[in-house]
Structure formats: C-alpha cells, structure tokens
Write a protein that holds these residues in place. Structure first.
Motif, short mmCIF file in Angstrom:
data_model
loop_
_atom_site.label_atom_id
_atom_site.label_comp_id
_atom_site.label_asym_id
_atom_site.label_seq_id
_atom_site.Cartn_x
_atom_site.Cartn_y
_atom_site.Cartn_z
N VAL A 1 -16.49 -65.31 61.77
CA VAL A 1 -16.50 -66.01 60.48
C VAL A 1 -17.77 -65.62 59.73
CG1 VAL A 1 -16.51 -68.24 59.32
CG2 VAL A 1 -15.23 -67.97 61.45
N ASP A 2 -17.59 -65.25 58.46
CA ASP A 2 -18.73 -64.80 57.69
C ASP A 2 -18.54 -65.16 56.22
OD1 ASP A 2 -21.18 -63.65 57.19
OD2 ASP A 2 -20.71 -61.72 58.12
N LEU A 3 -19.62 -65.02 55.44
CA LEU A 3 -19.58 -65.13 54.00
C LEU A 3 -19.92 -63.78 53.39
CD1 LEU A 3 -21.35 -68.54 53.26
CD2 LEU A 3 -18.91 -68.02 53.01
N GLU A 4 -19.30 -63.48 52.25
CA GLU A 4 -19.47 -62.19 51.60
C GLU A 4 -19.66 -62.40 50.11
OE1 GLU A 4 -17.02 -58.23 52.25
OE2 GLU A 4 -15.91 -59.62 50.96
N GLU B 1 -18.24 -58.68 37.97
CA GLU B 1 -17.72 -59.78 38.77
C GLU B 1 -18.64 -60.09 39.95
OE1 GLU B 1 -14.07 -60.49 41.90
OE2 GLU B 1 -13.60 -59.46 40.02
N VAL B 2 -18.84 -61.37 40.21
CA VAL B 2 -19.59 -61.84 41.39
C VAL B 2 -18.64 -62.70 42.23
CG1 VAL B 2 -21.57 -63.14 42.24
CG2 VAL B 2 -21.77 -61.80 40.14
N PRO B 3 -18.12 -62.16 43.34
CA PRO B 3 -17.25 -62.95 44.21
C PRO B 3 -18.04 -63.65 45.31
CG PRO B 3 -17.21 -60.66 44.90
CD PRO B 3 -18.18 -60.75 43.73
N LEU B 4 -17.45 -64.69 45.87
CA LEU B 4 -17.99 -65.34 47.07
C LEU B 4 -16.82 -65.61 47.99
CD1 LEU B 4 -20.33 -66.58 48.67
CD2 LEU B 4 -19.88 -68.74 47.49
N ASN C 1 -10.02 -64.94 44.60
CA ASN C 1 -9.66 -63.70 45.29
C ASN C 1 -9.00 -64.00 46.62
OD1 ASN C 1 -10.56 -61.63 43.50
ND2 ASN C 1 -12.68 -62.08 44.06
N LEU C 2 -7.93 -63.26 46.94
CA LEU C 2 -7.26 -63.34 48.23
C LEU C 2 -7.05 -61.92 48.72
CD1 LEU C 2 -4.48 -65.88 47.19
CD2 LEU C 2 -6.51 -66.42 48.53
N ALA D 1 -10.99 -64.86 51.34
CA ALA D 1 -10.55 -65.71 50.23
C ALA D 1 -11.76 -66.42 49.65
CB ALA D 1 -9.51 -66.73 50.70
N GLY D 2 -11.74 -66.62 48.34
CA GLY D 2 -12.84 -67.34 47.72
C GLY D 2 -12.85 -67.19 46.21
N PRO D 3 -13.73 -67.90 45.54
CA PRO D 3 -13.80 -67.87 44.07
C PRO D 3 -14.58 -66.66 43.56
CG PRO D 3 -15.45 -69.36 44.92
CD PRO D 3 -14.68 -68.87 46.12
N TYR D 4 -14.38 -66.37 42.28
CA TYR D 4 -15.21 -65.38 41.60
C TYR D 4 -15.54 -65.87 40.21
CZ TYR D 4 -11.30 -63.77 38.67
OH TYR D 4 -10.28 -63.70 37.73
N ILE D 5 -16.65 -65.38 39.68
CA ILE D 5 -16.96 -65.51 38.26
C ILE D 5 -17.18 -64.10 37.71
CG2 ILE D 5 -17.95 -67.82 38.42
CD1 ILE D 5 -20.73 -66.52 38.35
#
Length: 229
Positions: free
Chosen positions: A64-67, A100-103, A178-179, A121-125
């Motif tokens: 499990v990680d964050l990107e 774009e900056v995704p998380l 994003n998915l 999966a996660g949001p982007y701005i």
C-alpha cells in the motif's frame, strides 16, 4: 505565467520531497468531452494527445502506497460533421493543455521480488495553461481553416461565482478522479488510467451536479521510467 510556473514547481517539489520511488512518465491520451446529461460522449470523436511529467511514491509499505507528482496533460475532443452526400464538412479540434497534480492510493500485488501488478485511485486537480482550437471546413468549392489559442478565465476556485466568465473561455481549474492500474518492473512501469472529470469546463457554468454534460473524460496509456536505478 511566471507566477503559475512558480506554483507548479512548488507543487512538484512538495509532492515528491520524501518520495522513495521517482519516475518520469510519458504516454498517449485519448481525450473526449461529455455531451449528454448522463455523461456520455455522444457525437464527439476521441482526440489523441499526450501526457508527460514526473511522479513519485512515498514507500509506505510493500503493498500500500501513496503517489503524487506533476503532469502536463492534453484534454479535449474532435468533432466532424458531413453533409451534401459527404462532399462538404466541418471538422473541429479542441485541445486544451493542463498541469495536473494527482494524489493516488496505490495497491501493489507482487508477482516476484522485482515486479508486480498495481491498482491506483484518487483525486486530481488541474490548472489550464494553454492549448489550441482549430476548425477546417469545405462548403462546395470553398475551403477554409482557422485556429485560435484557448483562453482561460481568472476565476477564484474558492467562491461560488464565476469570475471573468465568458462563452469563449474555459475555467482555469479542473478537478476529478483517476482510476487505473498496470504492471511494475524493476526498470519500467506500464500504466493505464481513466480520468473522470467532475467540473464543467465552460467558465459560465457553475453547477457541477445538475447533469454530466461538458466534463472531461480521458483514457491514458503511459510508460514510467524510474530515476536513480
């Protein structure tokens, strides 16, 4: 523009300062814009464009990680109309560019010590920074072509009103989800991602929940190359 480039640099440095894996990314975007109330892209054609930038993972655990990172990414759509038996036409291409900056939350399923399958999966701005709109037409013996730079409004995203709105301008700020997923190897990442835009892109529209018209839909295929390996 100078202020915007400074913000972009800060976002990239801040999102990757503690990253355990940093990679350069590039690939193909297949972009479109929704046209119906339920979010379909009826009568629009896919626009091939690109994505490029840097991404980083923080090394929370092996599974499990964050990107996050910073990407220059193309959006938009193509539209073609034919009439008079197909002899005459109007073709338009709409290609805005965004930073774009995704998380992403990343789930990795190892295949062996140096490879695995991952899902993200996660949001982007995103911030609009440029792009072109082009139209070609043929009516009888007369052909014409025109192009113009895409304009963005100087809207404050933290207010409900649409500042500097006009029908020939886009909102400067986009956001969505994003998915995706792909394969991770020691020296290579193969990625597929679907960007589901949640903001209406025209600067005169403020109610994002009324229907799903006028929102970005972007399918991406990308290659990532880790740095320092």
């Amino acid at each position: 523009m100078k202020r915007m480039l400074t913000v972009i640099a800060v976002l990239f440095i801040g999102s990757n300062v503690h990253a355990q894996l940093v990679y350069v990314q590039g690939g193909l975007n297949l972009a479109n814009i929704t046209k119906t109330n339920d979010g379909h892209t009826e009568k629009n054609n896919i626009l091939p464009t690109f994505n490029a930038g840097f991404m980083g993972r923080f090394g929370l655990s092996k599974t499990v990680d964050l990107e996050s990172g910073v990407l220059l990414t193309g959006r938009g759509a193509k539209a073609e109309s034919y009439f008079n038996g197909g002899n005459d036409y109007v073709k338009s291409k709409f290609n805005p560019l965004y930073v774009e900056v995704p998380l992403n939350l990343v789930i990795l399923a190892p295949l062996d010590k140096q490879s695995g399958i991952f899902f993200n999966a996660g949001p982007y701005i995103a911030i609009g920074v440029g792009g072109k709109s082009k139209t070609d037409s043929k009516i009888g013996p007369v052909t014409s072509s025109s192009s113009s730079s895409i304009k963005f409004s100087n809207d404050d995203p933290f207010t409900s009103q649409q500042d500097d709105a006009a029908y020939d301008k886009l909102k400067r700020f986009d956001f969505g989800i994003n998915l995706g997923g792909g394969f991770q190897f020691e020296h290579l990442l193969l990625k597929v991602n679907y960007g589901l835009g949640l903001a209406k892109i025209n600067s005169t529209e403020s109610n994002n929940t009324a229907n799903d018209k006028n929102k970005y839909r972007t399918l991406s295929f990308s290659v990532g190359i880790p740095l320092g390996k």
